[in-house]
Motif scaffolding. Structure first.
Motif, PDB file in Angstrom:
ATOM      1  N   GLY A 274       4.568  -6.878  -9.637  1.00  0.00           N
ATOM      2  CA  GLY A 274       4.840  -7.854  -8.594  1.00  0.00           C
ATOM      3  C   GLY A 274       5.019  -7.269  -7.212  1.00  0.00           C
ATOM      4  O   GLY A 274       5.736  -7.824  -6.381  1.00  0.00           O
ATOM      5  N   TYR A 275       4.365  -6.139  -6.950  1.00  0.00           N
ATOM      6  CA  TYR A 275       4.444  -5.572  -5.608  1.00  0.00           C
ATOM      7  C   TYR A 275       3.814  -6.541  -4.612  1.00  0.00           C
ATOM      8  O   TYR A 275       2.912  -7.321  -4.949  1.00  0.00           O
ATOM      9  CB  TYR A 275       3.687  -4.242  -5.526  1.00  0.00           C
ATOM     10  N   ARG A 276       4.256  -6.474  -3.379  1.00  0.00           N
ATOM     11  CA  ARG A 276       3.714  -7.336  -2.330  1.00  0.00           C
ATOM     12  C   ARG A 276       2.629  -6.592  -1.551  1.00  0.00           C
ATOM     13  O   ARG A 276       2.783  -5.416  -1.215  1.00  0.00           O
ATOM     14  CB  ARG A 276       4.826  -7.782  -1.375  1.00  0.00           C
ATOM     15  N   PHE A 277       1.576  -7.312  -1.243  1.00  0.00           N
ATOM     16  CA  PHE A 277       0.480  -6.761  -0.452  1.00  0.00           C
ATOM     17  C   PHE A 277       0.645  -7.257   0.993  1.00  0.00           C
ATOM     18  O   PHE A 277       1.661  -7.810   1.373  1.00  0.00           O
ATOM     19  CB  PHE A 277      -0.861  -7.200  -1.034  1.00  0.00           C
ATOM     20  N   TYR A 278      -0.368  -7.049   1.823  1.00  0.00           N
ATOM     21  CA  TYR A 278      -0.418  -7.548   3.205  1.00  0.00           C
ATOM     22  C   TYR A 278       0.572  -6.842   4.142  1.00  0.00           C
ATOM     23  O   TYR A 278       1.227  -5.875   3.786  1.00  0.00           O
ATOM     24  CB  TYR A 278      -0.234  -9.061   3.244  1.00  0.00           C
ATOM     25  N   SER A 279       0.681  -7.373   5.357  1.00  0.00           N
ATOM     26  CA  SER A 279       1.351  -6.655   6.448  1.00  0.00           C
ATOM     27  C   SER A 279       2.803  -6.305   6.165  1.00  0.00           C
ATOM     28  O   SER A 279       3.266  -5.221   6.509  1.00  0.00           O
ATOM     29  CB  SER A 279       1.271  -7.479   7.729  1.00  0.00           C
ATOM     30  N   TYR A 280       3.559  -7.235   5.585  1.00  0.00           N
ATOM     31  CA  TYR A 280       4.971  -6.971   5.321  1.00  0.00           C
ATOM     32  C   TYR A 280       5.191  -6.601   3.867  1.00  0.00           C
ATOM     33  O   TYR A 280       6.274  -6.783   3.320  1.00  0.00           O
ATOM     34  CB  TYR A 280       5.820  -8.190   5.693  1.00  0.00           C
ATOM     35  N   GLY A 281       4.171  -6.060   3.251  1.00  0.00           N
ATOM     36  CA  GLY A 281       4.243  -5.748   1.832  1.00  0.00           C
ATOM     37  C   GLY A 281       4.798  -4.370   1.545  1.00  0.00           C
ATOM     38  O   GLY A 281       5.341  -3.679   2.414  1.00  0.00           O
ATOM     39  N   ASP A 282       4.679  -3.974   0.283  1.00  0.00           N
ATOM     40  CA  ASP A 282       5.177  -2.680  -0.167  1.00  0.00           C
ATOM     41  C   ASP A 282       4.209  -1.566   0.230  1.00  0.00           C
ATOM     42  O   ASP A 282       3.083  -1.825   0.664  1.00  0.00           O
ATOM     43  CB  ASP A 282       5.350  -2.704  -1.688  1.00  0.00           C
ATOM     44  N   CYS A 283       4.685  -0.338   0.062  1.00  0.00           N
ATOM     45  CA  CYS A 283       3.828   0.799   0.418  1.00  0.00           C
ATOM     46  C   CYS A 283       3.884   1.844  -0.680  1.00  0.00           C
ATOM     47  O   CYS A 283       4.669   1.752  -1.617  1.00  0.00           O
ATOM     48  CB  CYS A 283       4.244   1.392   1.761  1.00  0.00           C
ATOM     49  N   CYS A 284       3.050   2.836  -0.542  1.00  0.00           N
ATOM     50  CA  CYS A 284       3.031   3.938  -1.509  1.00  0.00           C
ATOM     51  C   CYS A 284       2.838   5.256  -0.760  1.00  0.00           C
ATOM     52  O   CYS A 284       2.306   5.286   0.355  1.00  0.00           O
ATOM     53  CB  CYS A 284       1.925   3.744  -2.545  1.00  0.00           C
ATOM     54  N   LEU A 285       3.310   6.325  -1.366  1.00  0.00           N
ATOM     55  CA  LEU A 285       3.175   7.668  -0.800  1.00  0.00           C
ATOM     56  C   LEU A 285       2.183   8.420  -1.672  1.00  0.00           C
ATOM     57  O   LEU A 285       2.433   8.643  -2.853  1.00  0.00           O
ATOM     58  CB  LEU A 285       4.533   8.360  -0.782  1.00  0.00           C
ATOM     59  N   LEU A 286       1.070   8.793  -1.076  1.00  0.00           N
ATOM     60  CA  LEU A 286      -0.030   9.385  -1.822  1.00  0.00           C
ATOM     61  C   LEU A 286      -0.206  10.858  -1.451  1.00  0.00           C
ATOM     62  O   LEU A 286      -0.170  11.211  -0.262  1.00  0.00           O
ATOM     63  CB  LEU A 286      -1.339   8.653  -1.513  1.00  0.00           C
ATOM     64  N   GLU A 287      -0.395  11.680  -2.462  1.00  0.00           N
ATOM     65  CA  GLU A 287      -0.766  13.073  -2.219  1.00  0.00           C
ATOM     66  C   GLU A 287      -2.274  13.204  -2.394  1.00  0.00           C
ATOM     67  O   GLU A 287      -2.869  12.562  -3.257  1.00  0.00           O
ATOM     68  CB  GLU A 287      -0.035  14.012  -3.177  1.00  0.00           C
ATOM     69  N   ARG A 288      -2.865  14.044  -1.572  1.00  0.00           N
ATOM     70  CA  ARG A 288      -4.320  14.213  -1.608  1.00  0.00           C
ATOM     71  C   ARG A 288      -4.751  14.858  -2.920  1.00  0.00           C
ATOM     72  O   ARG A 288      -4.123  15.811  -3.390  1.00  0.00           O
ATOM     73  CB  ARG A 288      -4.755  15.087  -0.427  1.00  0.00           C
ATOM     74  N   THR A 289      -5.791  14.292  -3.494  1.00  0.00           N
ATOM     75  CA  THR A 289      -6.376  14.878  -4.705  1.00  0.00           C
ATOM     76  C   THR A 289      -7.029  16.203  -4.368  1.00  0.00           C
ATOM     77  O   THR A 289      -7.828  16.274  -3.419  1.00  0.00           O
ATOM     78  CB  THR A 289      -7.419  13.912  -5.322  1.00  0.00           C
ATOM     79  N   PRO A 290      -6.703  17.284  -5.074  1.00  0.00           N
ATOM     80  CA  PRO A 290      -7.323  18.577  -4.773  1.00  0.00           C
ATOM     81  C   PRO A 290      -8.832  18.508  -4.899  1.00  0.00           C
ATOM     82  O   PRO A 290      -9.371  17.780  -5.744  1.00  0.00           O
ATOM     83  CB  PRO A 290      -6.727  19.509  -5.826  1.00  0.00           C
ATOM     84  N   ILE A 291      -9.506  19.239  -4.053  1.00  0.00           N
ATOM     85  CA  ILE A 291     -10.984  19.259  -4.081  1.00  0.00           C
ATOM     86  C   ILE A 291     -11.458  20.008  -5.329  1.00  0.00           C
ATOM     87  O   ILE A 291     -10.951  21.072  -5.658  1.00  0.00           O
ATOM     88  CB  ILE A 291     -11.529  19.955  -2.822  1.00  0.00           C
TER      89      ILE A 291
END
Length: 291
Positions: A274-291
């Protein structure tokens, strides 16, 4: 951490061409008195038409483009134009927030706490999560903060309607990386630190201003960078970003950054939880996938 300090302007204008009403949403400044805009309805607008917004405030259609886009020459420029927009314009909220109709609260709510440089027509939404208290906590942890400016345009959010992404035309956005910011980011990387981009706008500008060896250079101009899977990230190690819609250029960017299958799994979790999308929605912290 790299933040986008762009500030949303009242870029939605309601005017009249003769007796006919027309709504214009500015999306890219191309001169001191000239903006590209999306018009609704656009069908009957033609070059040379004058649109009146208020007594003594008007613009002339200089060019007509595709998908409802027009180029407007205003009757004033620079700060005088900004004053007129503040007086007669409306904050261009996304249509899913009260059908795009802004009120007094939005003048503060739809800006980041570090917004400074006027020119965006949409907020860099990952930045909306930050408060003065959170910024102070980052400072206390020794996290160095710098800013870039990318004036977010409405074209960023247009869906991809072609089967081959090579055929999709990205709208240009104006960005600035100062020499001071470039030097600070390069010093952090040289010392073994990581670069955390707050939002896809910051990430796109950093990647636009980086050379093939990963050095960040000062930048002042337009970028239409379109990041899709296969892109080699030269600057961004970690990305804080909101959840994005399918078939959007933004989802393609985060899939390029963290991996398509990984992001599909993350989004299935977001939907189930039930995460919220759009402008006032939730966020995530992503680490870059190694090449």
């Amino acid at each position: 951490m790299v933040f986008n300090d762009t500030k949303v302007i009242p870029a939605r204008l309601l005017g009249r061409r003769g007796l006919a009403g027309v709504e214009l949403t500015l999306h890219q400044r191309t001169g001191l008195s000239q903006w590209k805009a999306f018009a609704r309805p656009a069908k009957k607008l033609k070059p040379g038409d004058r649109v009146d917004f208020a007594e003594g405030f008007s613009a002339v259609v200089a060019e007509k483009g595709e998908m409802g886009e027009v180029t407007l020459d205003f009757d004033r420029s620079g700060e005088d134009l900004m004053v007129a927009l503040e007086t007669h314009g409306h904050l261009p909220l996304p249509p899913y927030i009260r059908q795009g109709t802004a009120d007094e609260r939005d003048k503060g709510d739809y800006q980041t706490v570090f917004a400074r440089e006027k020119g965006a027509v949409a907020a860099p939404t990952a930045g909306l999560h930050f408060t003065p208290e959170l910024l102070a906590a980052l400072d206390a942890r020794g996290v160095k903060r710098v800013t870039v400016t990318l004036h977010v345009g409405a074209g960023t959010f247009l869906p991809v309607k072609v089967d081959d992404t090579d055929d999709h035309r990205m709208h240009q956005e104006i960005g600035v990386v100062t020499p001071e910011t470039a030097a600070a980011v390069n010093a952090a990387r040289a010392a073994g630190g990581r670069v955390v981009a707050v939002g896809t706008t910051s990430a796109r500008l950093l990647e636009s201003a980086a050379d093939p060896l990963g050095t960040l250079h000062p930048f002042d101009g337009a970028t239409d960078i379109f990041i899709t899977p296969g892109h080699v990230f030269r600057q961004v190690d970690v990305l804080l970003t909101n959840f994005h819609l399918p078939r959007s250029t933004l989802f393609m960017l985060i899939s390029a950054f963290a991996g398509l299958e990984r992001m599909k799994a993350a989004y299935e979790h977001a939907k189930a939880a039930g995460y919220r999308f759009y402008s006032y929605g939730d966020c995530c912290l992503l680490e870059r996938t190694p090449i």
